[in-house]
Design a protein around this motif. Structure first.
Motif, PDB file in Angstrom:
ATOM      1  N   ILE A 196      45.077  44.515  50.878  1.00  0.00           N
ATOM      2  CA  ILE A 196      44.438  43.952  49.554  1.00  0.00           C
ATOM      3  C   ILE A 196      43.328  42.765  49.789  1.00  0.00           C
ATOM      4  CG2 ILE A 196      46.611  42.302  49.156  1.00  0.00           C
ATOM      5  CD1 ILE A 196      46.433  42.818  46.250  1.00  0.00           C
ATOM      6  N   TYR A 197      42.541  42.739  49.029  1.00  0.00           N
ATOM      7  CA  TYR A 197      41.343  41.678  49.205  1.00  0.00           C
ATOM      8  C   TYR A 197      41.756  40.778  48.206  1.00  0.00           C
ATOM      9  CZ  TYR A 197      36.579  40.261  49.688  1.00  0.00           C
ATOM     10  OH  TYR A 197      35.435  39.948  49.945  1.00  0.00           O
ATOM     11  N   HIS A 198      42.327  39.572  48.862  1.00  0.00           N
ATOM     12  CA  HIS A 198      43.054  38.387  48.146  1.00  0.00           C
ATOM     13  C   HIS A 198      43.085  37.091  48.978  1.00  0.00           C
ATOM     14  CE1 HIS A 198      45.436  36.091  45.786  1.00  0.00           C
ATOM     15  NE2 HIS A 198      45.423  36.957  44.718  1.00  0.00           N
ATOM     16  N   PRO A 199      42.629  35.909  48.555  1.00  0.00           N
ATOM     17  CA  PRO A 199      42.507  34.785  49.623  1.00  0.00           C
ATOM     18  C   PRO A 199      44.040  34.372  49.757  1.00  0.00           C
ATOM     19  CG  PRO A 199      41.821  34.378  47.154  1.00  0.00           C
ATOM     20  CD  PRO A 199      41.905  35.709  47.293  1.00  0.00           C
ATOM     21  N   GLU A 233      44.852  26.434  48.521  1.00  0.00           N
ATOM     22  CA  GLU A 233      45.787  26.975  49.605  1.00  0.00           C
ATOM     23  C   GLU A 233      45.745  28.332  50.039  1.00  0.00           C
ATOM     24  OE1 GLU A 233      49.572  25.394  49.189  1.00  0.00           O
ATOM     25  OE2 GLU A 233      49.030  23.768  47.756  1.00  0.00           O
ATOM     26  N   PRO A 234      44.461  28.886  50.603  1.00  0.00           N
ATOM     27  CA  PRO A 234      44.333  30.194  50.835  1.00  0.00           C
ATOM     28  C   PRO A 234      44.706  30.523  52.242  1.00  0.00           C
ATOM     29  CG  PRO A 234      42.407  28.883  51.176  1.00  0.00           C
ATOM     30  CD  PRO A 234      43.055  27.920  50.787  1.00  0.00           C
ATOM     31  N   LEU A 235      44.994  31.793  52.527  1.00  0.00           N
ATOM     32  CA  LEU A 235      45.190  32.097  54.182  1.00  0.00           C
ATOM     33  C   LEU A 235      44.094  32.853  54.494  1.00  0.00           C
ATOM     34  CD1 LEU A 235      48.713  33.874  53.635  1.00  0.00           C
ATOM     35  CD2 LEU A 235      48.283  31.627  54.534  1.00  0.00           C
ATOM     36  N   GLN A 236      43.165  33.185  53.610  1.00  0.00           N
ATOM     37  CA  GLN A 236      41.691  33.741  54.177  1.00  0.00           C
ATOM     38  C   GLN A 236      40.665  33.014  53.702  1.00  0.00           C
ATOM     39  OE1 GLN A 236      41.081  37.944  54.912  1.00  0.00           O
ATOM     40  NE2 GLN A 236      42.797  38.544  53.869  1.00  0.00           N
ATOM     41  N   LEU A 237      40.123  31.805  54.407  1.00  0.00           N
ATOM     42  CA  LEU A 237      39.165  30.886  53.778  1.00  0.00           C
ATOM     43  C   LEU A 237      38.006  31.358  53.505  1.00  0.00           C
ATOM     44  CD1 LEU A 237      39.746  28.004  56.437  1.00  0.00           C
ATOM     45  CD2 LEU A 237      40.378  28.202  54.405  1.00  0.00           C
ATOM     46  N   ALA A 238      37.698  32.786  54.050  1.00  0.00           N
ATOM     47  CA  ALA A 238      36.216  33.242  53.734  1.00  0.00           C
ATOM     48  C   ALA A 238      36.261  33.713  52.208  1.00  0.00           C
ATOM     49  CB  ALA A 238      35.722  34.153  54.739  1.00  0.00           C
ATOM     50  N   LEU A 239      37.467  34.508  51.887  1.00  0.00           N
ATOM     51  CA  LEU A 239      37.611  35.096  50.440  1.00  0.00           C
ATOM     52  C   LEU A 239      37.908  34.125  49.412  1.00  0.00           C
ATOM     53  CD1 LEU A 239      40.038  38.045  51.465  1.00  0.00           C
ATOM     54  CD2 LEU A 239      37.629  37.907  51.286  1.00  0.00           C
ATOM     55  N   GLY A 279      48.910  41.133  55.746  1.00  0.00           N
ATOM     56  CA  GLY A 279      49.798  41.280  54.289  1.00  0.00           C
ATOM     57  C   GLY A 279      50.845  40.178  53.922  1.00  0.00           C
ATOM     58  N   GLN A 280      50.976  39.225  54.877  1.00  0.00           N
ATOM     59  CA  GLN A 280      51.773  37.893  54.491  1.00  0.00           C
ATOM     60  C   GLN A 280      51.221  37.348  53.196  1.00  0.00           C
ATOM     61  OE1 GLN A 280      54.730  37.522  55.849  1.00  0.00           O
ATOM     62  NE2 GLN A 280      54.503  39.371  56.981  1.00  0.00           N
ATOM     63  N   VAL A 281      52.157  37.106  52.423  1.00  0.00           N
ATOM     64  CA  VAL A 281      51.538  36.156  51.061  1.00  0.00           C
ATOM     65  C   VAL A 281      51.922  34.624  51.158  1.00  0.00           C
ATOM     66  CG1 VAL A 281      51.908  36.318  48.657  1.00  0.00           C
ATOM     67  CG2 VAL A 281      52.252  38.413  50.017  1.00  0.00           C
ATOM     68  N   CYS A 282      51.170  34.029  50.604  1.00  0.00           N
ATOM     69  CA  CYS A 282      51.239  32.508  50.698  1.00  0.00           C
ATOM     70  C   CYS A 282      51.818  32.111  49.291  1.00  0.00           C
ATOM     71  CB  CYS A 282      50.074  31.765  50.841  1.00  0.00           C
ATOM     72  SG  CYS A 282      50.115  29.812  50.937  1.00  0.00           S
TER      73      CYS A 282
END
Length: 153
Positions: free
Chosen positions: A74-77, A119-125, A83-86
């Motif tokens: 999934i394309y999600h910050p 509080e993203p796990l993917q800063l670029a997104l 696949g781990q979710v914050c």
């Protein structure tokens, strides 16, 4: 009550009144501490397909929170490449033994339907979402169409 007994009871309760955003809620036949399901987001761009999820409960549940992971990309910050979710609800500060799995799943559904850059796990997104929401939505839609699971009718 052991973690296995508690999760089995929660699973039974949830299966009796499955929220509209979930389908195919099952557990690993050899381990009731691992559930699998299909998430059906309500909002664009994620509502174009469905996403497989896995929720894993520690042996110390409910003293410790479960972890949630997407097994469908999934394309999600707030979801990392594995696949781990914050989730705020499962943080050490917010978790308590009175919380239940359905609350965690509600939080996942809300998170997917309302992506945020905090509080993203993917800063670029997260940066893309903040700076250019249209571009983020276009990329999320393309990714969803390419990687998502067909929605059940």
């Amino acid at each position: 009550m052991t973690a296995a007994k508690r999760t089995a009871k929660e699973l039974e309760d949830l299966q009796q009144e499955l929220p509209p955003y979930l389908r195919d809620l099952t557990y690993n036949p050899t381990n009731v501490l691992e559930w699998h399901m299909l998430l059906l987001p309500e909002r664009s761009p994620y509502n174009l397909k469905a996403f497989k999820l896995c929720i894993t409960f520690p042996r110390a549940y409910p003293l410790m929170p479960p972890s949630v992971a997407f097994t469908t990309p999934i394309y999600h910050p707030s979801v990392d490449d594995s696949g781990q979710v914050c989730l705020a609800i499962t943080s050490d500060e917010n978790w308590n033994l009175h919380k239940k799995a359905y609350q965690v799943l509600d939080a996942v559904n809300t998170l997917v339907n309302h992506p945020e850059s905090g509080e993203p796990l993917q800063l670029a997104l997260a940066e893309e979402l903040e700076k250019d929401p249209e571009l983020f939505n276009r990329h999320a839609e393309e990714h969803t169409l390419e990687n998502g699971v067909e929605r059940p009718s």
